[in-house]
Scaffold this motif. Structure first.
Motif, short mmCIF file in Angstrom:
data_model
loop_
_atom_site.label_atom_id
_atom_site.label_comp_id
_atom_site.label_asym_id
_atom_site.label_seq_id
_atom_site.Cartn_x
_atom_site.Cartn_y
_atom_site.Cartn_z
N GLU A 2 0.83 -1.20 0.00
CA GLU A 2 0.00 0.00 0.00
C GLU A 2 0.87 1.26 0.00
O GLU A 2 1.86 1.33 0.73
CB GLU A 2 -0.91 0.00 1.23
CG GLU A 2 -1.84 1.20 1.30
CD GLU A 2 -2.66 1.22 2.58
OE1 GLU A 2 -3.41 2.18 2.78
OE2 GLU A 2 -2.55 0.25 3.36
N ARG A 3 0.49 2.23 -0.83
CA ARG A 3 1.25 3.48 -0.90
C ARG A 3 0.95 4.34 0.32
O ARG A 3 -0.22 4.56 0.68
CB ARG A 3 0.86 4.24 -2.18
CG ARG A 3 1.73 5.45 -2.49
CD ARG A 3 3.13 5.03 -2.85
NE ARG A 3 3.96 6.17 -3.20
CZ ARG A 3 4.18 6.55 -4.46
NH1 ARG A 3 3.63 5.89 -5.47
NH2 ARG A 3 4.96 7.58 -4.71
N ILE A 4 1.97 4.82 0.99
CA ILE A 4 1.78 5.62 2.19
C ILE A 4 1.68 7.09 1.82
O ILE A 4 2.14 7.51 0.76
CB ILE A 4 2.91 5.38 3.22
CG1 ILE A 4 4.27 5.80 2.64
CG2 ILE A 4 2.94 3.93 3.64
CD1 ILE A 4 5.41 5.69 3.65
N LEU A 6 2.47 11.20 1.77
CA LEU A 6 3.74 11.92 1.75
C LEU A 6 4.11 12.48 3.12
O LEU A 6 5.29 12.65 3.42
CB LEU A 6 3.69 13.07 0.73
CG LEU A 6 4.10 12.73 -0.70
CD1 LEU A 6 3.88 13.93 -1.61
CD2 LEU A 6 5.55 12.28 -0.76
N ASP A 94 13.87 -2.50 -2.05
CA ASP A 94 12.62 -3.08 -2.53
C ASP A 94 11.87 -3.76 -1.38
O ASP A 94 12.46 -4.41 -0.52
CB ASP A 94 12.91 -4.12 -3.62
CG ASP A 94 13.59 -3.50 -4.84
OD1 ASP A 94 13.61 -2.26 -4.94
OD2 ASP A 94 14.10 -4.27 -5.69
N TYR A 97 9.10 0.43 3.14
CA TYR A 97 8.63 1.81 3.06
C TYR A 97 9.35 2.62 4.13
O TYR A 97 9.76 2.08 5.17
CB TYR A 97 7.12 1.92 3.18
CG TYR A 97 6.51 1.51 4.51
CD1 TYR A 97 6.17 2.48 5.46
CD2 TYR A 97 6.24 0.17 4.80
CE1 TYR A 97 5.59 2.11 6.66
CE2 TYR A 97 5.66 -0.20 6.01
CZ TYR A 97 5.33 0.77 6.93
OH TYR A 97 4.76 0.42 8.14
N GLN A 125 13.47 9.92 -4.10
CA GLN A 125 12.56 9.94 -5.25
C GLN A 125 13.35 10.07 -6.56
O GLN A 125 13.05 9.40 -7.55
CB GLN A 125 11.57 11.09 -5.10
CG GLN A 125 10.55 10.89 -3.99
CD GLN A 125 9.76 12.16 -3.70
OE1 GLN A 125 10.24 13.26 -3.94
NE2 GLN A 125 8.55 11.99 -3.19
N TYR A 129 13.26 5.65 -5.71
CA TYR A 129 12.56 5.08 -4.57
C TYR A 129 11.13 5.61 -4.50
O TYR A 129 10.87 6.78 -4.77
CB TYR A 129 13.26 5.43 -3.26
CG TYR A 129 14.56 4.71 -3.01
CD1 TYR A 129 14.61 3.60 -2.18
CD2 TYR A 129 15.75 5.14 -3.59
CE1 TYR A 129 15.82 2.95 -1.93
CE2 TYR A 129 16.95 4.49 -3.36
CZ TYR A 129 16.97 3.39 -2.52
OH TYR A 129 18.16 2.75 -2.29
N ASP A 130 10.20 4.76 -4.09
CA ASP A 130 8.83 5.15 -3.83
C ASP A 130 8.50 4.85 -2.37
O ASP A 130 9.34 4.35 -1.62
CB ASP A 130 7.86 4.40 -4.75
CG ASP A 130 7.97 4.86 -6.19
OD1 ASP A 130 7.92 6.08 -6.42
OD2 ASP A 130 8.10 4.00 -7.09
N ASN A 131 7.27 5.12 -1.99
CA ASN A 131 6.79 4.82 -0.64
C ASN A 131 7.66 5.47 0.43
O ASN A 131 8.24 4.81 1.30
CB ASN A 131 6.68 3.31 -0.43
CG ASN A 131 5.24 2.87 -0.28
OD1 ASN A 131 4.31 3.69 -0.40
ND2 ASN A 131 5.02 1.61 0.00
N LYS A 269 2.36 16.98 -2.92
CA LYS A 269 1.23 16.65 -2.04
C LYS A 269 -0.06 17.28 -2.54
O LYS A 269 -1.15 16.70 -2.43
CB LYS A 269 1.53 17.12 -0.61
CG LYS A 269 0.45 16.78 0.43
CD LYS A 269 0.89 17.25 1.80
CE LYS A 269 -0.08 16.76 2.88
NZ LYS A 269 -1.42 17.39 2.78
N LYS A 273 2.69 17.34 -10.05
CA LYS A 273 3.72 16.31 -10.19
C LYS A 273 4.90 16.75 -11.04
O LYS A 273 5.97 16.14 -10.99
CB LYS A 273 3.10 15.05 -10.81
CG LYS A 273 1.92 14.49 -10.02
CD LYS A 273 2.28 14.19 -8.58
CE LYS A 273 1.10 13.60 -7.82
NZ LYS A 273 1.40 13.44 -6.37
#
Length: 297
Positions: A2-4, A6, A94, A97, A125, A129-131, A269, A273
């Motif tokens: 799940e994406r957290i 920002l 990987d 988060y 970013q 990296y994500d999350n 946020k 983007k």
């Protein structure tokens, strides 16, 4: 996974301290700006981390380990492989988060000190990296609420990372030179109004980049609660300068590419983007006599 969000709250983080996929990072760096002008002095926050930090947190040294060792400018993004090596050694990669915080670089207003945490978030970013999240209020709020602290160093198992660099998130001096005459690009100076107008001696030359507009990074949080404002309030200064127009590109800059990342993160946020950070910022621009500067509003 799940994406957290920002930006996450202290409650949100404390509820997840035992999550094996969570990585907590202390990115504290201290900057002292001389009262009589001149360049700021900077030091690592590792000693502060050693004294006490959020349980599980590891320390990321932006000054000594996560800046380009070959650059004459401070805090420039290092090569991709260098950055990824340091992150994976900390256990970030990987399947994880990350929540980043700092300990308050601006004593008079700790909430805006999140720009050290946002600098690391932006670098992550940029490298793919994500999350990633910023802890709202950082360690000052965490301490104020009596939440747990430890002096035991964090220790995550080394990780593997397969992401790729995102070059669209960074702007060069040449990009900014072109943007000065491009109506489709909004240049945001993230420094104080006094710096913007050229009333301080912090940089080699005074003033701001022509066509740039001023959105001070320090206006986005409540000093009493140490929390970032609600989106309805955050939007106002950015909307005023047209930075939330989805058809525009935004380039943020500041003194050394630190505070600019806080504005960039908040723009993300709010849904914008297409944001890049001018990594060299005034440290680079004001050192080059061929790069124009203007004073006043």
């Amino acid at each position: 996974m799940e994406r957290i969000p920002l930006i996450v709250s202290t409650d949100w983080l404390e509820q997840r301290l035992d999550d094996p996929k969570l990585r907590i990072v202390d990115a504290t760096t201290f900057m002292d700006i001389p009262e009589n002008g001149g360049p700021p002095s900077v030091e690592s926050g590792r000693a502060s981390y050693d004294e006490g930090h959020i349980p599980g947190a590891v320390y990321a040294d932006l000054l000594n380990e996560l800046s380009d060792p070959e650059s004459s400018l401070p805090f420039m993004a290092p090569p991709h492989d260098h950055f990824v090596k340091k992150m994976t050694e900390l256990g970030i990669g990987d399947g994880t988060y990350t929540v980043i915080y700092d300990q308050g670089a601006l004593v008079e207003n700790p909430v805006v000190a999140a720009y050290w945490a946002s600098r690391l978030a932006w670098q992550m970013q940029y490298e793919g990296y994500d999350n990633i999240a910023i802890l709202d209020g950082g360690l000052p709020k965490w301490k104020e609420e009596g939440r747990p602290l430890t002096a035991v160093p964090g220790n995550y198992s080394p990780a593997v990372f397969t992401g790729q660099r995102r070059p669209e998130l960074i702007a060069t001096k040449e990009d900014v030179q072109q943007a000065m005459d491009d109506d489709n690009v909004i240049l945001i100076n993230s420094l104080s109004p006094e710096d913007f107008r050229g009333e301080t001696d912090t940089y080699p030359r005074k003033g701001h980049i022509p066509s740039s507009v001023n959105v001070f990074f320090g206006i986005h949080g409540d000093q009493q609660t140490k929390k970032v404002y609600e989106d309805s309030i955050l939007r106002e200064p950015f909307e005023k300068v047209g930075a939330l127009d989805p058809d525009k590109k935004v380039i943020t800059y500041c003194g050394g590419g630190i505070a600019a990342t806080w504005n960039a993160l908040l723009l993300n946020k709010l849904g914008q983007k297409n944001v890049a950070v001018y990594d060299g910022s005034m440290n680079e621009w004001a050192s080059d006599p061929s790069c124009p500067l203007v004073t006043g509003n």
